[in-house]
Design an enzyme around this catalytic site. Structure first.
Site, PDB file in Angstrom:
ATOM      1  N   THR A  79      37.656  86.640  26.983  1.00 29.84           N
ATOM      2  CA  THR A  79      37.139  86.867  25.870  1.00 29.84           C
ATOM      3  C   THR A  79      37.150  85.785  24.962  1.00 29.84           C
ATOM      4  OG1 THR A  79      37.903  89.412  25.968  1.00 29.84           O
ATOM      5  CG2 THR A  79      37.066  88.592  23.891  1.00 29.84           C
ATOM      6  N   THR A  80      38.319  85.154  24.947  1.00 30.71           N
ATOM      7  CA  THR A  80      38.463  83.979  24.023  1.00 30.71           C
ATOM      8  C   THR A  80      37.266  82.749  24.767  1.00 30.71           C
ATOM      9  OG1 THR A  80      40.787  84.643  23.819  1.00 30.71           O
ATOM     10  CG2 THR A  80      39.998  82.395  22.987  1.00 30.71           C
ATOM     11  N   TYR A 145      32.801 100.246  26.841  1.00 30.96           N
ATOM     12  CA  TYR A 145      31.752 101.033  26.320  1.00 30.96           C
ATOM     13  C   TYR A 145      31.557 102.361  27.073  1.00 30.96           C
ATOM     14  CZ  TYR A 145      26.534 101.733  25.160  1.00 30.96           C
ATOM     15  OH  TYR A 145      25.454 102.156  24.659  1.00 30.96           O
ATOM     16  N   TYR A 172      43.885  94.699  32.609  1.00 32.18           N
ATOM     17  CA  TYR A 172      43.993  94.420  31.268  1.00 32.18           C
ATOM     18  C   TYR A 172      43.471  95.597  30.043  1.00 32.18           C
ATOM     19  CZ  TYR A 172      42.265  91.750  27.203  1.00 32.18           C
ATOM     20  OH  TYR A 172      41.956  91.057  25.961  1.00 32.18           O
ATOM     21  N   ARG A 177      39.021  96.740  21.793  1.00 35.51           N
ATOM     22  CA  ARG A 177      37.768  96.198  22.187  1.00 35.51           C
ATOM     23  C   ARG A 177      36.921  97.167  23.016  1.00 35.51           C
ATOM     24  NH1 ARG A 177      36.317  90.719  21.026  1.00 35.51           N
ATOM     25  NH2 ARG A 177      38.117  89.685  20.179  1.00 35.51           N
ATOM     26  N   LYS A 202      47.933  92.784  31.475  1.00 40.93           N
ATOM     27  CA  LYS A 202      47.867  92.336  30.027  1.00 40.93           C
ATOM     28  C   LYS A 202      47.886  93.544  29.248  1.00 40.93           C
ATOM     29  CE  LYS A 202      45.205  89.448  27.086  1.00 40.93           C
ATOM     30  NZ  LYS A 202      44.025  88.740  26.869  1.00 40.93           N
ATOM     31  N   ILE A 244      49.538  86.431  26.873  1.00 41.51           N
ATOM     32  CA  ILE A 244      48.255  85.373  26.988  1.00 41.51           C
ATOM     33  C   ILE A 244      47.950  85.197  25.821  1.00 41.51           C
ATOM     34  CG2 ILE A 244      46.059  85.534  27.960  1.00 41.51           C
ATOM     35  CD1 ILE A 244      47.115  87.176  30.304  1.00 41.51           C
TER      36      ILE A 244
END
Ligand SMILES: *[C@@H]1O[C@H](CO)[C@@H](O)[C@H](O)[C@H]1NC(C)=O
Length: 332
Positions: A79-80, A145, A172, A177, A202, A244
């Site tokens: 994402t980052t 989503y 993850y 999100r 994560k 992370i």
């Protein structure tokens, strides 16, 4: 009695067989699913020019800086790293440069590649690509989503694990999100059904009460990274393996130091060092990540001010607080 004697004879035979035919020593490192480095893993940004095109020279310099700073792992194309707006060809470029700077120079830094999307076929395509560039593991987010059930999650990970069995998977969980919270029981279900290819998770809920049950159900070898800088050092003190980290983008030396102290369970050292970074952990999320961290790196002179829509450059009303946090941490 009869069955017991039978059992003993089987064990004796098995032992004799093992004695006469010792098992092969070990698989070569390229075929075994080895553990990753614990400690500070940076959730890398992807530097861009103001036009939005990739800035590969700046990216190379960031990688070199992390090697010098003792960063133990890289998480690229997450994402980052703005993976959702990078093309397949751009992913290829980022992976190629990462391999050149890390693996080809024999640096002991793990490479984790974000390959998760909603669509399992795309995940497979991305995971095969990551494998080609010597990734150590993929980081696969729960499909966002679409709100999958636990069975849907299991099927998703199983499909990818079966298609790319050479690449270890890190689950993850980031419900803020994705709109999907993968509970510890589901993590355990996935681990049980997919096997040793699932090497860890994560966990980005910031819920510290999950460390113990997940370790208990999945085993001590099951690696756990926090995805939340504010609670990350506590997460490791409680038995996690690392963070992370978004903060590691701007303070790699300090994050590495804090993580080493946390892995050594040196609470007072952790608290002392982490104190100065608290503002940074907070303010790097004052607008959606990676907006503030890209601005901070620009302010530090390490990248240009490039970020892709729909994200925007940090808005002026937030400049002061991010700057103040960086100054307090001795970064600016
Ligand atoms: C790489 O670093 C880890 C610690 O992060 C260490 O345990 C391991 O032995 C190192 N591997 C090599 C090949 O130096």
């Amino acid at each position: 009695m009869k069955s017991l004697a039978f059992l003993i004879s089987i064990i004796a035979t098995a032992n004799a067989f093992t004695f006469l035919h010792p098992p092969p020593l070990s698989l070569s490192s390229s075929t075994s699913l080895s553990a990753l480095n614990p400690g500070s893993t940076v959730a890398l940004t992807t530097p861009m020019l103001p036009s939005g095109s990739l800035d590969i020279p700046a990216y190379r310099k960031l990688l070199q800086w992390h090697v010098e700073s003792g960063t133990k792992g890289l998480c690229v194309l997450g994402t980052t790293g703005e993976a959702s707006t990078l093309s397949f060809e751009e992913r290829e470029e980022v992976l190629k440069v990462t391999k050149e700077e890390i693996k080809d120079k024999n640096h002991n830094v793990s490479i984790i590649v974000g390959t998760g999307t909603i669509n399992p076929s795309t995940c497979i395509k991305y995971s095969l690509q990551a494998l080609k560039y010597s990734a150590d593991a993929s980081l696969i987010v729960t499909p966002y989503y679409v709100k999958p059930t636990p069975t849907g999650l299991l099927n998703h990970y199983k499909k990818i694990a079966d298609a790319v069995p050479e690449l270890p998977i890190i689950l993850y969980n980031v419900p803020s999100r994705t709109g999907c919270d993968m509970l510890p029981s589901t993590v355990s279900l996935i681990k049980e059904n997919c096997g040793s290819i699932i090497i860890g998770i994560k966990e980005a809920t910031g819920d510290l009460s999950r460390v113990e049950p997940i370790k208990k159900m999945c085993g001590d070898d099951f690696m756990m990274w926090s995805g939340d800088d504010s609670t990350g050092s506590e997460f490791v003190l409680l038995g996690g393996d690392g963070v992370i980290s978004v903060t590691a983008n701007v303070a790699p030396l300090k994050m590495n130091f804090i993580m080493e102290a946390a892995l050594a369970k040196d609470r007072s050292k952790v608290e002392e060092e982490n104190e100065g970074l608290k503002g940074v952990h907070e303010e790097l999320f004052c607008q959606a990540n990676p907006i503030p961290v890209k601005w901070a790196l620009w302010k530090m002179g390490r990248v240009e001010e490039g970020i892709r829509g729909p994200l925007t450059v940090l808005e002026e009303e937030y400049w002061g607080r991010v700057e103040k946090a960086l100054e307090e941490a001795g970064i600016l």
